[in-house]
Design a protein around this motif. Structure first.
Motif, PDB file in Angstrom:
ATOM      1  N   ALA A  90       0.806  -1.220   0.000  1.00 27.92           N
ATOM      2  CA  ALA A  90       0.000   0.000   0.000  1.00 27.92           C
ATOM      3  C   ALA A  90       0.840   1.272   0.000  1.00 27.92           C
ATOM      4  CB  ALA A  90      -0.932   0.001   1.213  1.00 27.92           C
ATOM      5  N   THR A  91       2.008   1.228   0.640  1.00 27.40           N
ATOM      6  CA  THR A  91       2.790   2.461   0.835  1.00 27.40           C
ATOM      7  C   THR A  91       4.149   2.457   0.148  1.00 27.40           C
ATOM      8  OG1 THR A  91       3.920   1.741   2.876  1.00 27.40           O
ATOM      9  CG2 THR A  91       1.709   2.685   3.117  1.00 27.40           C
ATOM     10  N   GLY A  92       4.507   1.331  -0.462  1.00 27.23           N
ATOM     11  CA  GLY A  92       5.808   1.248  -1.119  1.00 27.23           C
ATOM     12  C   GLY A  92       6.920   0.748  -0.219  1.00 27.23           C
ATOM     13  N   GLY A  93       6.577   0.443   1.020  1.00 26.34           N
ATOM     14  CA  GLY A  93       7.591  -0.064   1.943  1.00 26.34           C
ATOM     15  C   GLY A  93       7.048  -0.181   3.346  1.00 26.34           C
ATOM     16  N   VAL A  94       7.847  -0.740   4.230  1.00 25.95           N
ATOM     17  CA  VAL A  94       7.439  -0.882   5.621  1.00 25.95           C
ATOM     18  C   VAL A  94       8.666  -0.932   6.515  1.00 25.95           C
ATOM     19  CG1 VAL A  94       7.351  -3.423   5.433  1.00 25.95           C
ATOM     20  CG2 VAL A  94       6.063  -2.266   7.255  1.00 25.95           C
ATOM     21  N   VAL A  95       8.551  -0.282   7.654  1.00 27.28           N
ATOM     22  CA  VAL A  95       9.531  -0.429   8.730  1.00 27.28           C
ATOM     23  C   VAL A  95       8.819  -1.183   9.843  1.00 27.28           C
ATOM     24  CG1 VAL A  95      11.023   0.721  10.401  1.00 27.28           C
ATOM     25  CG2 VAL A  95      10.708   1.728   8.133  1.00 27.28           C
ATOM     26  N   ALA A  96       9.269  -2.394  10.118  1.00 26.18           N
ATOM     27  CA  ALA A  96       8.668  -3.211  11.177  1.00 26.18           C
ATOM     28  C   ALA A  96       9.681  -3.397  12.288  1.00 26.18           C
ATOM     29  CB  ALA A  96       8.241  -4.565  10.628  1.00 26.18           C
ATOM     30  N   GLU A  97       9.248  -3.182  13.521  1.00 31.62           N
ATOM     31  CA  GLU A  97      10.193  -3.317  14.626  1.00 31.62           C
ATOM     32  C   GLU A  97       9.625  -4.182  15.741  1.00 31.62           C
ATOM     33  OE1 GLU A  97       9.646  -1.848  17.741  1.00 31.62           O
ATOM     34  OE2 GLU A  97       8.235  -0.218  17.379  1.00 31.62           O
ATOM     35  N   GLY A  98      10.538  -4.870  16.433  1.00 39.14           N
ATOM     36  CA  GLY A  98      10.113  -5.731  17.523  1.00 39.14           C
ATOM     37  C   GLY A  98      11.256  -6.487  18.140  1.00 39.14           C
ATOM     38  N   ARG A  99      11.035  -7.788  18.360  1.00 37.19           N
ATOM     39  CA  ARG A  99      12.020  -8.624  19.036  1.00 37.19           C
ATOM     40  C   ARG A  99      12.664  -9.644  18.099  1.00 37.19           C
ATOM     41  NH1 ARG A  99      12.530  -5.820  23.744  1.00 37.19           N
ATOM     42  NH2 ARG A  99      11.522  -6.767  25.548  1.00 37.19           N
ATOM     43  N   ASP A 100      11.879 -10.212  17.188  1.00 32.25           N
ATOM     44  CA  ASP A 100      12.407 -11.281  16.329  1.00 32.25           C
ATOM     45  C   ASP A 100      12.049 -11.051  14.871  1.00 32.25           C
ATOM     46  OD1 ASP A 100       9.717 -11.743  16.532  1.00 32.25           O
ATOM     47  OD2 ASP A 100       9.889 -13.689  17.527  1.00 32.25           O
ATOM     48  N   ILE A 101      12.003  -9.798  14.487  1.00 31.88           N
ATOM     49  CA  ILE A 101      11.633  -9.462  13.117  1.00 31.88           C
ATOM     50  C   ILE A 101      12.767  -9.826  12.155  1.00 31.88           C
ATOM     51  CG2 ILE A 101      10.655  -7.687  11.628  1.00 31.88           C
ATOM     52  CD1 ILE A 101       9.072  -8.376  14.195  1.00 31.88           C
ATOM     53  N   THR A 102      13.998  -9.569  12.561  1.00 32.45           N
ATOM     54  CA  THR A 102      15.140  -9.825  11.676  1.00 32.45           C
ATOM     55  C   THR A 102      15.453 -11.302  11.521  1.00 32.45           C
ATOM     56  OG1 THR A 102      16.789  -9.672  13.463  1.00 32.45           O
ATOM     57  CG2 THR A 102      16.188  -7.628  12.344  1.00 32.45           C
TER      58      THR A 102
END
Length: 235
Positions: free
Chosen positions: A129-141
């Protein structure tokens, strides 16, 4: 004829007080992409279980609640809203009452795969929807988005993390405030580290230490990593 560039996916992990939420939102805003706070999903589920009278120590009941969680999350990094069952719980899920209980949900091994898949689905939808996403948390990577082109571990010294979280929660970082925050921050990290690795960068994950960086410097450090890995324009 050239095809549209693939959506930019940025995965950011880190312990409490490392600055990952505020920095991630700023990075998403600078890049003009959507944002996903995966920790808010665990907090929202915690609130929902307590609201519904579900015992958080009843692992099976919490799993059932996770499967049908009526969650709405905004994707605008500059206007974060969390609704559960139509109730705006944006502020409530950040209270000490929820913070002191959320690890019981986050360490439930039946809950994690449910929310992790929900996070993958949301990340894909946001990126589309937006061309990208920044996702953050504990085990995202490592678990949720191990193939993301940009994966970072935001970290900071224990002293820096306690100081920041104290200022955030209590409005001050004096000795008493830090002492009041210490258990919440360090215990959550200790509990969550039993089911998620977010203190040491996995292979291919870039570490950004924010101990001696202010907020703006932390944002610029992350944007520099993004630019070096994908050549994405820095806002």
């Amino acid at each position: 004829m050239t095809s549209d560039p693939a959506p930019l996916t940025i995965a950011i992990d880190g312990p409490s007080g490392s600055g990952k939420s505020s920095v991630s939102k700023a990075v998403a805003a600078r890049l003009g992409v959507g944002y996903l706070d995966t920790g808010a999903m665990y907090r929202a589920l915690t609130w929902w279980c307590l609201d519904q009278g579900i015992d958080l120590s009843d692992d099976a009941a919490v799993v059932v609640a996770a499967e049908s969680l009526p969650l709405e999350l905004s994707t605008d990094p500059e206007d974060q809203r969390v609704l559960v069952g139509g109730t705006d719980v944006t502020a409530e899920i950040r209270t000490t009452a929820i913070s002191s209980e959320v690890s019981k949900v986050a360490t439930n091994i039946g809950v994690r795969p449910i929310l992790q898949q929900a996070q993958r689905d949301r990340m894909a939808a946001i990126a589309e929807a937006t061309g990208g996403v920044v996702a953050e948390g504990r085990d995202i990577t490592t678990v949720v988005a191990p193939d993301a082109p940009v994966r970072l571990l935001l970290t900071a010294s224990e002293e820096a993390r306690l100081r920041r979280r104290s200022a955030e929660v209590h409005g001050t970082a004096d000795e008493d405030a830090i002492a009041a925050t210490r258990d919440q921050v360090l215990r959550r990290d200790r509990d969550d580290s039993a089911v998620s690795q977010f203190t040491v960068a996995a292979d291919g994950v870039v570490t950004v230490d924010t101990s001696d960086l202010d907020f703006d410097e932390s944002v610029e450090a992350v944007l520099a990593v993004v630019a070096s890995l994908v050549g994405h324009a820095q806002g």
